[in-house]
Design a protein around this motif. Structure first.
Motif, mmCIF file in Angstrom:
data_model
loop_
_atom_site.group_PDB
_atom_site.id
_atom_site.type_symbol
_atom_site.label_atom_id
_atom_site.label_comp_id
_atom_site.label_asym_id
_atom_site.label_seq_id
_atom_site.Cartn_x
_atom_site.Cartn_y
_atom_site.Cartn_z
ATOM 1 N N ARG A 162 0.694 -1.317 0.023
ATOM 2 C CA ARG A 162 0.133 0.019 -0.084
ATOM 3 C C ARG A 162 1.044 1.339 0.215
ATOM 4 N N SER A 163 2.148 1.034 0.654
ATOM 5 C CA SER A 163 2.870 2.401 0.543
ATOM 6 C C SER A 163 3.970 2.272 -0.781
ATOM 7 N N VAL A 164 4.104 3.567 -1.188
ATOM 8 C CA VAL A 164 4.983 3.939 -2.340
ATOM 9 C C VAL A 164 6.084 4.537 -1.635
ATOM 10 N N LEU A 165 7.239 4.260 -2.226
ATOM 11 C CA LEU A 165 8.558 4.779 -1.716
ATOM 12 C C LEU A 165 9.010 5.732 -2.764
ATOM 13 N N VAL A 166 9.665 6.854 -2.514
ATOM 14 C CA VAL A 166 10.408 7.574 -3.580
ATOM 15 C C VAL A 166 11.748 8.043 -3.004
ATOM 16 N N ALA A 167 12.709 8.378 -4.001
ATOM 17 C CA ALA A 167 13.777 8.707 -3.825
ATOM 18 C C ALA A 167 14.469 9.231 -4.740
ATOM 19 N N PRO A 168 15.738 10.116 -4.357
ATOM 20 C CA PRO A 168 16.179 10.826 -5.668
ATOM 21 C C PRO A 168 16.969 9.737 -6.532
ATOM 22 N N THR A 169 17.015 9.974 -7.893
ATOM 23 C CA THR A 169 17.869 9.287 -8.692
ATOM 24 C C THR A 169 19.342 9.597 -8.414
ATOM 25 N N GLU A 170 20.256 8.836 -9.259
ATOM 26 C CA GLU A 170 21.522 9.528 -9.265
ATOM 27 C C GLU A 170 21.756 11.105 -10.033
ATOM 28 N N ARG A 171 20.834 11.256 -11.104
ATOM 29 C CA ARG A 171 20.690 12.341 -11.614
ATOM 30 C C ARG A 171 20.189 13.562 -10.547
ATOM 31 N N GLY A 172 19.096 13.289 -9.581
ATOM 32 C CA GLY A 172 18.664 13.848 -8.527
ATOM 33 C C GLY A 172 19.879 14.251 -7.537
ATOM 34 N N LEU A 173 20.525 13.346 -7.167
ATOM 35 C CA LEU A 173 21.527 13.668 -6.274
ATOM 36 C C LEU A 173 22.517 14.442 -6.839
ATOM 37 N N GLU A 174 23.147 14.541 -8.205
ATOM 38 C CA GLU A 174 23.944 15.390 -8.769
ATOM 39 C C GLU A 174 23.467 16.791 -8.679
ATOM 40 N N LEU A 175 22.044 16.898 -8.752
ATOM 41 C CA LEU A 175 21.570 18.215 -8.837
ATOM 42 C C LEU A 175 21.475 18.959 -7.737
ATOM 43 N N ARG A 176 21.329 18.080 -6.407
ATOM 44 C CA ARG A 176 21.741 18.558 -5.008
ATOM 45 C C ARG A 176 22.984 19.626 -5.000
#
Length: 156
Positions: free
Chosen positions: A99-113
């Motif tokens: 029932r639960s959806v997990l969300v995480a930054p991708t490698e590209r999302g982490l590079e954007l940080r």
């Protein structure tokens, strides 16, 4: 006959004297000040807020993300879809709880940080606000948010 309570003595009906309007105008102005800073990264302000939470917490549930942002699921879900379409986040069902959806930054999302690390300082420079003033404003706004939230719960 109405259920309206009489206005407190000294309360003004003038628009520019309304606390809610000052907050609304400040919100719009700050969001507009962020726009050119975030355009460089192809992000909207709400998308930036989602990424801030994910950069801080890592993988989290959509429910926890919505709570951190003080938004409902129906508002967060379209933001996540757009971020997923740009390759900045990934969503998947939890293996422990379907029932639960997990969300995480991708490698590209982490590079954007790393690239977006300049945004908070750039906003301070653009608005010419110093850290002590920002800290005071933030503290007062959180206190107001807590009181308004409590008032909203009492009114239910």
């Amino acid at each position: 006959m109405t259920n309206e309570k009489p206005a407190k003595e000294g309360a003004s009906p003038l628009l520019d004297e309304q606390l809610c309007f000052a907050l609304y105008a400040a919100h719009r102005a700050v969001t507009a000040a962020y726009r050119p800073l975030l355009d460089e990264f192809g992000l909207t302000y709400p998308q930036y807020l989602v990424l801030l939470v994910l950069w801080e917490r890592g993988e989290t549930t959509v429910k926890e993300l919505a709570a951190a942002l003080r938004l409902d699921y129906g508002t967060v879900s379209p933001l996540l879809k757009r971020l997923e379409a740009t390759g900045l986040v990934r969503r998947e069902r939890s293996a422990r709880d379907e029932r639960s959806v997990l969300v995480a930054p991708t490698e590209r999302g982490l590079e954007l940080r790393e690239r977006a690390a300049c945004v908070p300082g750039a906003l301070l420079a653009a608005t010419q606000l110093g850290e002590p003033e920002v800290a005071r404003l933030r503290e007062e706004l959180w206190r107001l948010a807590d009181r308004a939230e409590a008032a909203a719960h009492r009114a239910r």
